[in-house]
Design a protein around this motif. Structure first.
Motif, mmCIF file in Angstrom:
data_model
loop_
_atom_site.group_PDB
_atom_site.id
_atom_site.type_symbol
_atom_site.label_atom_id
_atom_site.label_comp_id
_atom_site.label_asym_id
_atom_site.label_seq_id
_atom_site.Cartn_x
_atom_site.Cartn_y
_atom_site.Cartn_z
ATOM 1 N N GLY A 1 0.845 -1.190 0.000
ATOM 2 C CA GLY A 1 0.000 0.000 0.000
ATOM 3 C C GLY A 1 0.875 1.232 0.000
ATOM 4 O O GLY A 1 2.111 1.149 0.088
ATOM 5 N N ASN A 2 0.277 2.392 -0.082
ATOM 6 C CA ASN A 2 1.066 3.619 -0.164
ATOM 7 C C ASN A 2 1.933 3.838 1.072
ATOM 8 O O ASN A 2 3.092 4.272 0.975
ATOM 9 C CB ASN A 2 0.168 4.828 -0.406
ATOM 10 N N HIS A 3 1.426 3.511 2.264
ATOM 11 C CA HIS A 3 2.211 3.740 3.478
ATOM 12 C C HIS A 3 3.404 2.786 3.590
ATOM 13 O O HIS A 3 4.385 3.116 4.269
ATOM 14 C CB HIS A 3 1.323 3.622 4.715
ATOM 15 N N ASP A 4 3.332 1.630 2.952
ATOM 16 C CA ASP A 4 4.463 0.697 2.996
ATOM 17 C C ASP A 4 5.700 1.279 2.323
ATOM 18 O O ASP A 4 6.823 0.799 2.547
ATOM 19 C CB ASP A 4 4.081 -0.629 2.328
ATOM 20 N N PHE A 5 5.512 2.308 1.506
ATOM 21 C CA PHE A 5 6.640 2.964 0.839
ATOM 22 C C PHE A 5 7.086 4.234 1.565
ATOM 23 O O PHE A 5 7.945 4.963 1.044
ATOM 24 C CB PHE A 5 6.265 3.292 -0.607
ATOM 25 N N ALA A 6 6.541 4.495 2.745
ATOM 26 C CA ALA A 6 6.957 5.664 3.526
ATOM 27 C C ALA A 6 8.215 5.319 4.310
ATOM 28 O O ALA A 6 8.244 5.305 5.547
ATOM 29 C CB ALA A 6 5.839 6.118 4.453
ATOM 30 N N VAL A 7 9.260 4.995 3.547
ATOM 31 C CA VAL A 7 10.544 4.571 4.106
ATOM 32 C C VAL A 7 11.644 5.389 3.444
ATOM 33 O O VAL A 7 11.405 6.134 2.488
ATOM 34 C CB VAL A 7 10.774 3.059 3.865
ATOM 35 N N ALA A 8 12.860 5.259 3.943
ATOM 36 C CA ALA A 8 13.988 5.983 3.348
ATOM 37 C C ALA A 8 14.164 5.553 1.890
ATOM 38 O O ALA A 8 13.906 4.404 1.538
ATOM 39 C CB ALA A 8 15.254 5.694 4.146
ATOM 40 N N PRO A 9 14.597 6.478 1.022
ATOM 41 C CA PRO A 9 14.695 6.182 -0.411
ATOM 42 C C PRO A 9 15.497 4.927 -0.733
ATOM 43 O O PRO A 9 15.159 4.207 -1.684
ATOM 44 C CB PRO A 9 15.367 7.436 -0.986
ATOM 45 N N GLU A 10 16.528 4.627 0.061
ATOM 46 C CA GLU A 10 17.352 3.451 -0.249
ATOM 47 C C GLU A 10 16.610 2.130 -0.038
ATOM 48 O O GLU A 10 17.062 1.071 -0.490
ATOM 49 C CB GLU A 10 18.637 3.460 0.589
ATOM 50 N N HIS A 11 15.465 2.184 0.640
ATOM 51 C CA HIS A 11 14.695 0.959 0.893
ATOM 52 C C HIS A 11 13.522 0.773 -0.065
ATOM 53 O O HIS A 11 12.858 -0.274 -0.023
ATOM 54 C CB HIS A 11 14.156 0.966 2.329
ATOM 55 N N LEU A 12 13.242 1.748 -0.918
ATOM 56 C CA LEU A 12 12.059 1.672 -1.768
ATOM 57 C C LEU A 12 12.034 0.416 -2.630
ATOM 58 O O LEU A 12 10.978 -0.217 -2.789
ATOM 59 C CB LEU A 12 11.952 2.921 -2.649
#
Length: 281
Positions: free
Chosen positions: A85-96
């Protein structure tokens, strides 16, 4: 109604776990989701299920949130299926680029046969402003798509929605064609709704509705994202949005979906309501 269901799924939507203070304005209680997940898994473990599906937003934000959230699922005795979901990508850019792998997904989008049903797992965040790094071609494509929707006054022209790539559309058509030819009923799983029309809909909602009405074997679209939940039937397909688990301090929300030949039964727990949807295709 004593016959056995042909497919039975446990359903969880939007736990949005994080070690955060609650957002009282939205009535979201992030830390409470671990206990709510434990409660849901205890119920699921006492039932005969073919799989348990988490319909996106397992976490609210931060890569570190995945560890405690996923640890709860180790107690689950059934097959666990996740999608982003959209919130699962609310991580640091290196983890996307690692989110799908962290969720145990074999690919960004994929399909599998479960109890004679073709489960189709979509990635509605593929073309978005949050799932890929800045400068990525799909991010630029998302900017253009959102601008067009905004110019058209579309209600779902929101930065927290997303869409499918042309490659995913091509793949989906191939999967649905094969399932139709092989006589397989289809259940589509996605984080984002496509009906009824609302601000949380996938950017590609109308295109998908037009596409799916040509496949009489598509029985249901199961999703989250709109925490209020809703249900609508279009051209014989049931579009079901499940209520968000993260909402409220002490009320849970999860479900068991049982598909029979002539109907779909939802057994709701907590805030999720129970209902029976008849097959009309």
């Amino acid at each position: 109604m004593t016959e056995n269901p042909v497919l039975r799924l446990g359903i969880i939507a939007d736990p949005q776990y994080a070690d955060l203070e609650p957002n009282l304005a939205l009535d979201r209680h992030f830390r409470q989701s671990l206990g709510k997940l434990e409660e849901a898994i205890d119920v699921f473990n006492g039932c005969d299920l073919d799989a348990v599906v988490t319909l996106g937003d397992l976490i609210d934000r931060d890569w570190e949130s995945f560890d405690p959230a996923l640890a709860v699922y180790r107690r689950l005795r059934h097959k666990a299926l996740f999608l982003p979901g959209n919130h699962d990508f609310a991580v640091a850019p290196e983890h996307l680029s690692d989110v799908h792998r962290r969720l145990g997904m074999p690919a960004q989008y994929h399909d599998l046969l479960v109890a004679g049903h073709r489960l189709v797992i979509l990635d509605g965040s593929e073309v978005s402003l949050f799932a890929v790094p800045k400068g990525h071609p799909r991010r630029e494509q998302a900017k253009a798509r959102l601008q067009a929707l905004t110019a058209a006054g579309a209600i779902n022209a929101q930065r927290w929605n997303g869409g499918l790539s042309e490659a995913q559309f091509t793949w989906l058509a191939e999967v649905l064609d094969h399932a139709r030819d092989d006589g397989e009923p289809v259940v589509i799983l996605c984080h984002y709704p496509v009906a009824p029309e609302n601000a949380h809909d996938l950017w590609d909602a109308q295109r998908l509705l037009d596409m799916l009405k040509t496949y009489p074997n598509v029985r249901a679209w199961l999703c989250g994202h709109n925490h209020a939940g809703n249900t609508v039937t279009r051209d014989g397909t049931h579009y079901i949005t499940f209520r968000g688990m993260v909402d409220t301090l002490d009320q849970n929300a999860f479900a068991i979906v049982s598909l029979y030949k002539d109907r779909l039964e939802i057994e709701g727990f907590g805030r999720e309501e129970s209902r029976v949807l008849r097959t009309g295709k």
